[in-house]
Design a protein around this motif. Structure first.
Motif, PDB file in Angstrom:
ATOM      1  N   ALA A 115       0.929  -1.277  -0.224  1.00 44.35           N
ATOM      2  CA  ALA A 115      -0.086   0.052   0.152  1.00 44.35           C
ATOM      3  C   ALA A 115       0.942   1.206  -0.002  1.00 44.35           C
ATOM      4  CB  ALA A 115      -1.062  -0.053   1.202  1.00 44.35           C
ATOM      5  N   ALA A 116       1.912   1.198   0.692  1.00 41.05           N
ATOM      6  CA  ALA A 116       2.716   2.296   0.783  1.00 41.05           C
ATOM      7  C   ALA A 116       3.565   2.497  -0.609  1.00 41.05           C
ATOM      8  CB  ALA A 116       4.004   2.132   2.039  1.00 41.05           C
ATOM      9  N   ALA A 117       4.029   1.511  -1.152  1.00 42.47           N
ATOM     10  CA  ALA A 117       4.483   1.623  -2.304  1.00 42.47           C
ATOM     11  C   ALA A 117       3.700   2.284  -3.615  1.00 42.47           C
ATOM     12  CB  ALA A 117       5.186   0.182  -2.708  1.00 42.47           C
ATOM     13  N   ARG A 118       2.495   1.738  -3.616  1.00 46.74           N
ATOM     14  CA  ARG A 118       1.414   2.345  -4.388  1.00 46.74           C
ATOM     15  C   ARG A 118       1.293   3.654  -4.186  1.00 46.74           C
ATOM     16  NH1 ARG A 118      -1.613  -2.204  -3.819  1.00 46.74           N
ATOM     17  NH2 ARG A 118      -2.716  -1.232  -2.138  1.00 46.74           N
ATOM     18  N   ARG A 119       1.440   4.242  -2.873  1.00 44.21           N
ATOM     19  CA  ARG A 119       1.006   5.502  -2.676  1.00 44.21           C
ATOM     20  C   ARG A 119       2.340   6.471  -2.960  1.00 44.21           C
ATOM     21  NH1 ARG A 119      -2.941   9.167  -1.000  1.00 44.21           N
ATOM     22  NH2 ARG A 119      -2.109  10.529   0.284  1.00 44.21           N
ATOM     23  N   VAL A 120       3.309   5.817  -2.820  1.00 42.80           N
ATOM     24  CA  VAL A 120       4.675   6.702  -3.574  1.00 42.80           C
ATOM     25  C   VAL A 120       4.473   6.843  -4.735  1.00 42.80           C
ATOM     26  CG1 VAL A 120       7.174   6.421  -3.569  1.00 42.80           C
ATOM     27  CG2 VAL A 120       6.064   5.849  -1.324  1.00 42.80           C
ATOM     28  N   ASP A 121       4.213   5.723  -5.529  1.00 44.25           N
ATOM     29  CA  ASP A 121       4.238   5.855  -7.045  1.00 44.25           C
ATOM     30  C   ASP A 121       3.108   6.946  -7.425  1.00 44.25           C
ATOM     31  OD1 ASP A 121       5.942   3.793  -7.052  1.00 44.25           O
ATOM     32  OD2 ASP A 121       4.691   2.177  -7.736  1.00 44.25           O
TER      33      ASP A 121
ATOM     34  N   GLN B 322       9.451   5.611  17.525  1.00 47.96           N
ATOM     35  CA  GLN B 322      10.336   6.464  16.781  1.00 47.96           C
ATOM     36  C   GLN B 322      11.253   6.091  15.681  1.00 47.96           C
ATOM     37  OE1 GLN B 322       9.634  10.046  17.761  1.00 47.96           O
ATOM     38  NE2 GLN B 322      10.592   9.936  15.758  1.00 47.96           N
ATOM     39  N   ALA B 323      11.656   4.836  16.052  1.00 48.68           N
ATOM     40  CA  ALA B 323      12.742   4.170  15.090  1.00 48.68           C
ATOM     41  C   ALA B 323      11.953   3.877  13.719  1.00 48.68           C
ATOM     42  CB  ALA B 323      13.139   3.098  15.789  1.00 48.68           C
ATOM     43  N   GLY B 324      10.683   3.873  13.682  1.00 49.79           N
ATOM     44  CA  GLY B 324      10.196   3.673  12.245  1.00 49.79           C
ATOM     45  C   GLY B 324       9.496   2.247  12.042  1.00 49.79           C
ATOM     46  N   SER B 325       8.970   2.134  10.862  1.00 50.75           N
ATOM     47  CA  SER B 325       8.492   0.899  10.628  1.00 50.75           C
ATOM     48  C   SER B 325       9.319   0.045   9.836  1.00 50.75           C
ATOM     49  CB  SER B 325       7.002   1.019   9.939  1.00 50.75           C
ATOM     50  OG  SER B 325       6.529  -0.185   9.378  1.00 50.75           O
ATOM     51  N   PRO B 326       9.502  -1.299   9.968  1.00 49.95           N
ATOM     52  CA  PRO B 326      10.379  -1.896   9.279  1.00 49.95           C
ATOM     53  C   PRO B 326       9.577  -2.137   7.768  1.00 49.95           C
ATOM     54  CG  PRO B 326       9.645  -3.308  11.178  1.00 49.95           C
ATOM     55  CD  PRO B 326       8.931  -1.950  11.398  1.00 49.95           C
ATOM     56  N   ALA B 327       8.248  -2.209   7.642  1.00 45.71           N
ATOM     57  CA  ALA B 327       7.782  -2.639   6.399  1.00 45.71           C
ATOM     58  C   ALA B 327       8.096  -1.406   5.399  1.00 45.71           C
ATOM     59  CB  ALA B 327       6.098  -2.614   6.654  1.00 45.71           C
ATOM     60  N   LEU B 328       8.440  -0.374   5.804  1.00 42.55           N
ATOM     61  CA  LEU B 328       8.642   1.037   4.799  1.00 42.55           C
ATOM     62  C   LEU B 328      10.236   1.304   4.830  1.00 42.55           C
ATOM     63  CD1 LEU B 328       6.028   3.328   6.465  1.00 42.55           C
ATOM     64  CD2 LEU B 328       5.864   1.760   4.887  1.00 42.55           C
ATOM     65  N   ALA B 329      10.991   0.547   5.181  1.00 39.89           N
ATOM     66  CA  ALA B 329      12.571   0.543   5.327  1.00 39.89           C
ATOM     67  C   ALA B 329      13.230   0.692   4.127  1.00 39.89           C
ATOM     68  CB  ALA B 329      13.171  -0.378   6.192  1.00 39.89           C
ATOM     69  N   SER B 330      12.464  -0.222   3.117  1.00 39.62           N
ATOM     70  CA  SER B 330      13.044  -0.277   1.764  1.00 39.62           C
ATOM     71  C   SER B 330      12.618   0.506   0.746  1.00 39.62           C
ATOM     72  CB  SER B 330      12.998  -1.696   1.214  1.00 39.62           C
ATOM     73  OG  SER B 330      11.574  -2.276   1.268  1.00 39.62           O
ATOM     74  N   LEU B 331      11.604   1.490   1.184  1.00 38.33           N
ATOM     75  CA  LEU B 331      10.997   2.495   0.179  1.00 38.33           C
ATOM     76  C   LEU B 331      11.411   3.994   0.525  1.00 38.33           C
ATOM     77  CD1 LEU B 331       7.185   1.427   0.753  1.00 38.33           C
ATOM     78  CD2 LEU B 331       8.568   1.031  -1.202  1.00 38.33           C
ATOM     79  N   PRO B 332      11.422   4.950  -0.755  1.00 40.77           N
ATOM     80  CA  PRO B 332      11.756   6.114  -0.405  1.00 40.77           C
ATOM     81  C   PRO B 332      10.892   6.901   0.372  1.00 40.77           C
ATOM     82  CG  PRO B 332      10.719   5.710  -2.582  1.00 40.77           C
ATOM     83  CD  PRO B 332      10.958   4.518  -2.010  1.00 40.77           C
ATOM     84  N   VAL B 333      10.798   6.675   1.722  1.00 44.07           N
ATOM     85  CA  VAL B 333       9.887   7.248   2.486  1.00 44.07           C
ATOM     86  C   VAL B 333      10.732   8.073   3.771  1.00 44.07           C
ATOM     87  CG1 VAL B 333       8.080   6.910   4.230  1.00 44.07           C
ATOM     88  CG2 VAL B 333       8.049   5.872   2.095  1.00 44.07           C
ATOM     89  N   ASP B 334      10.529   9.133   4.103  1.00 41.10           N
ATOM     90  CA  ASP B 334      11.126   9.847   5.110  1.00 41.10           C
ATOM     91  C   ASP B 334      10.583   9.590   6.501  1.00 41.10           C
ATOM     92  OD1 ASP B 334      12.805  11.566   6.579  1.00 41.10           O
ATOM     93  OD2 ASP B 334      12.290  13.008   5.635  1.00 41.10           O
TER      94      ASP B 334
END
Lengths: 219, 594
Positions: A115-121, B322-334
């Motif tokens: 879901a997050a990847a789709r949103r980034v796209d 605060q350390a963040g979600s592991p599911a998002l670690a590999s995405l370009p997310v700040d």
């Protein structure tokens, strides 16, 4: 009345039967229901209606006799001309303020990752020039599915796209965002935030003012 | 942890400690019948209630009568809430036109509110009429908390009773009805009025009007592709219920997402007020206890033991989130904190509360048996979610429920003095009373019943098809969802890893059984201890007496709580959050290496 009797005398009385206790329990429940279930909520409702009528009624934005939303409840936005709020997990439609819900996806969930990847796209497709990492609140769904806010980071991230889609100067859009940033309460409680509905309504007002009287500065 | 996180935690703890003495002292005066100012205002109402119901305010109940009264009162509440939900469609106060609640769901909710658990298998705005919320649920929010406080006071009387020559006369525990009415009228009601009005000023709704309908600025489409131009906005008398659900360690919200809903918790200030309301009564009761005993040091020692467990777990949750979600670690997310965003694991959290405001709440609500939420615990990081789960599994004694937390902690204190007695070969005593076989058996029941309910319930759910259909997440996190649900029900907390589809006949029934057992199988042994202690003579203090107000005793007590909690639950936690943490960690370091 027993206080005046000598110690021990009252214990000569047989303990109350279960039936007696049960009827007293029902009576007690009835009386306390009256006090806490009727008088108390009605008292609060009356006091709220006098002291805080708008807040008690849902902080509704009324415009020309029609309700245009609530200052506290987010609305869905997908048009590049508007700032987007956070993803919403409510059903059957996003930002359903009749049935609040979070996604409840766990921290290692593949569905959360997708879901997050789709949103980034989607964000990048709407603004191909912007290669900055996406602020996390723009790709994660809120707890209520109705979050009216995004972080200032998420608003500034979208400023260039909104400005381009509306054909206005990016500086003006960023200025509008800055004017909509609410800081921490007393400098310590909560987090800095931007109300998406207020910001988008201000954008529309800017456009309306601009088309009515193009020469006038918006102030 | 960010500096803002540290500041938030420090401010919260400091303000909490500042109210302990005034509020705790006031509550002691209430139970001694000496709160003069309050009695001038509410005394006529109190006396009127006794007159109407022909209650003798000086009645002296044995522990058996006290227990019967408490149980019958709560059964009466359960029946009323059940019936109300089943017939709400025919009653007034139902602007949204909601029908009868399904039997298994209504039963679960009735047990849930009568036992001060307030587990919500339902979504408030789509299930319960305004009348049900008020006359059924709000009332139980008051009286279930008041029941817990009454039972605590009865136990304290057992300790405080200094047996005189006429032992039989002194073996009573007071009147349940008086303790119930005083807890409600003098403590819960005034605090609720103040909190409710503060909340309305912030935007918590309080209205009997119908739901509002707003024109969307930008039309959207629903899952079936239909165009949607209107937003239906659910309203209701929420503020009055939210105030008492926080103060009475209840936690059952007006709306489905509880205090994450903008109408239930609209601003950082409302969130702080609600968060504060969660702990003020459970944190002040140890002082009340000390005051009633005539030795406030005993109360401070118990409060210190609670804080020693609470603060490290709080720090763990805040820093993990605060350390963040592991599911998002590999995405370009700040996910990094900055001046412009809180960063961290924001899935299932609201921007206005951020990381610190959400994690602080998650820890406080599970330390107390409150169970309200302002973020979705199911989406917490593995270890960030472990801390709240373990706080419940410790038996809800770190603050715990209104009254019930402290009587649970006193059971641990009895075990701690017993262990200390074994070490030095002396008959253990606590607060001047000899602790003997009967008290130990009852204390052991108080400590062992909740874990038994949690572990057996979890095992049954994992072993049956109906149970395995519940989790919405896969593998280890799915197991965590089940374990969390039973930990919550078996300790009368009420919060959830809400991804679990719990509104099914299996979960509604199994969780109701756990909630019922955890509440009433505990009240009976607690009152049995009280009755037994009340009959005992006070032992004079000697050089060989273990002082129970010293740091040494606090350490003994903390060790007892933590060791029992760890031995009982680490195997189960290892299968859920710990495995999930290792998987997430291993996966991200493998990605980093590749």
């Amino acid at each position: 009345m027993n206080a005046s009797m000598p110690e021990g005398v009252t214990d000569a009385r047989p303990p109350p039967t279960v039936v007696a206790l049960a009827s007293r329990a029902l009576g007690m429940l009835a009386v306390l229901t009256l006090v806490t279930g009727l008088v108390y909520p009605l008292l609060i409702t009356a006091a709220a209606a006098i002291a805080f009528p708008e807040e008690a009624g849902g902080s509704l934005i009324v415009e020309g006799g029609r309700v245009a939303g609530s200052r506290l409840v987010g609305q869905p936005f997908e048009d590049p001309r508007y700032f987007w709020g956070r993803p919403s997990a409510t059903k059957p439609v996003a930002y359903n303020a009749g049935a609040s819900a979070g996604s409840n996806l766990g921290p290692t969930s593949a569905a959360l990752h997708r879901a997050a990847a789709r949103r980034v796209d989607a964000l990048r497709a709407s603004d191909p020039q912007n290669a900055a990492p996406v602020p996390v609140d723009l790709v994660t769904s809120s707890a209520s599915g109705l979050d009216p806010h995004i972080t200032p980071a998420a608003a500034f991230y979208q400023a260039a796209r909104v400005a381009r889609a509306r054909g206005i100067d990016e500086g003006r859009v960023r200025e509008l965002v800055r004017a909509h940033v609410e800081g921490r309460t007393f400098g310590v409680l909560g987090e800095p935030r931007v109300n998406v509905l207020s910001l988008n309504r201000a954008l529309d007002a800017l456009a309306a003012a601009g088309s009515r009287a193009p020469a006038q500065p918006v102030r | 942890m960010t500096s803002h996180g540290v500041l938030s935690v420090a401010l919260y703890c400091a303000l909490l400690l500042a109210v302990v003495k005034p509020l705790g002292g006031y509550m002691a005066r209430v139970y001694q019948g000496e709160a003069r100012a309050a009695r001038r205002v509410l005394g006529p109402l109190e006396r009127g209630i006794y007159r109407v119901l022909r209650v003798d305010p000086d009645e002296r109940m044995s522990w058996q009568t006290y227990a019967r009264a408490a149980l019958l009162f709560d059964v009466a509440g359960l029946v009323v809430v059940y019936v109300l939900q089943r017939v709400q469609g025919w009653l007034p106060g139902n602007p949204a036109g909601l029908g009868a609640v399904l039997p298994h769901s209504a039963f679960n909710t009735a047990v849930s509110f009568a036992t001060n658990t307030n587990w919500q298998g339902y979504g408030g705005e789509t299930t319960m009429s305004s009348l049900t919320q008020m006359v059924g649920l709000t009332v139980q929010n008051f009286v279930s908390a008041a029941t817990g406080m009454a039972v605590l006071v009865a136990l304290v009387r057992g300790f405080a009773r200094r047996a005189s020559s006429d032992e039989l006369a002194d073996a009573h525990l007071g009147s349940f009805w008086v303790d119930l009415v005083r807890s409600t009228l003098y403590i819960l009601l005034p605090l609720s009025i103040v909190v409710a009005l503060l909340l309305v000023s912030q935007g918590v709704v309080q209205t009997f009007g119908a739901n509002a309908s707003a024109a969307l600025v930008e039309a959207t489409t629903d899952v079936d592709g239909h165009r949607v131009t209107e937003q239906v906005i659910a309203l209701g008398p929420a503020a009055s219920q939210v105030a008492i659900k926080q103060l009475g360690t209840n936690g059952g919200g007006f709306f489905a997402v509880n205090s994450a809903h903008p109408f239930e918790n609209p601003t950082p200030l409302s969130s702080f007020v609600e968060l504060f309301a969660i702990l003020i009564i459970p944190a002040s009761l140890p002082y009340t206890f000390g005051k009633l005993l005539g030795d406030t040091r005993q109360g401070w020692a118990l409060l210190a033991a609670m804080l020693v467990v609470f603060v490290p777990l709080l720090a763990l949750t805040v820093s993990q989130e605060q350390a963040g979600s592991p599911a998002l670690a590999s995405l370009p997310v700040d996910q990094a904190a900055s001046a412009l965003q809180a960063g961290g694991n924001m899935e299932g959290k609201e921007v206005r509360f951020g990381i610190a405001g959400s994690a602080l709440w998650a820890t406080a609500t599970t330390a107390a048996s409150n169970g309200s939420v302002n973020s979705m615990h199911d989406s917490y990081t593995p270890l960030g979610g472990l801390a709240p789960m373990w706080l419940m599994q410790l038996g809800e004694v770190v603050f715990g429920g209104a009254g019930s937390g402290l009587y649970g902690m006193l059971a641990f204190a009895i075990v701690a003095v017993f262990v200390a007695g074994l070490m030095v070969g002396r008959t253990p005593e606590y607060l001047g009373k000899k602790i003997e076989a009967f008290e130990m058996k009852m204390a052991a029941l108080v400590i062992l019943i909740p874990p038994a309910l949690v572990l057996v319930g979890t095992a049954v759910a994992c072993a049956t098809e109906a149970g395995r259909r519940g989790p919405s997440n896969a593998s280890a996190h799915g197991f965590s969802e089940i374990l969390y649900a039973f930990s919550s029900a078996g300790n009368n907390n009420g919060s959830a890893f809400a991804g679990l589809a719990a509104d099914t006949p299996f979960y509604d029934t199994a969780l109701a059984v756990c909630m019922w057992g955890a509440r009433f199988w505990l009240i009976v042994p607690v009152l049995a201890i009280a009755g037994s202690l009340a009959k005992k003579k006070t032992v004079p203090r000697t050089a060989g007496t273990l002082p129970t107000h010293t740091p040494l005793f606090v350490a003994m007590l903390v060790a007892t709580v933590v060791v029992v909690g760890a031995l009982t639950f680490i195997p189960a936690l290892a299968l859920g959050p710990i495995v999930e943490h290792l998987l997430a960690h291993g996966a991200s370091s493998a990605r980093g290496g590749a």
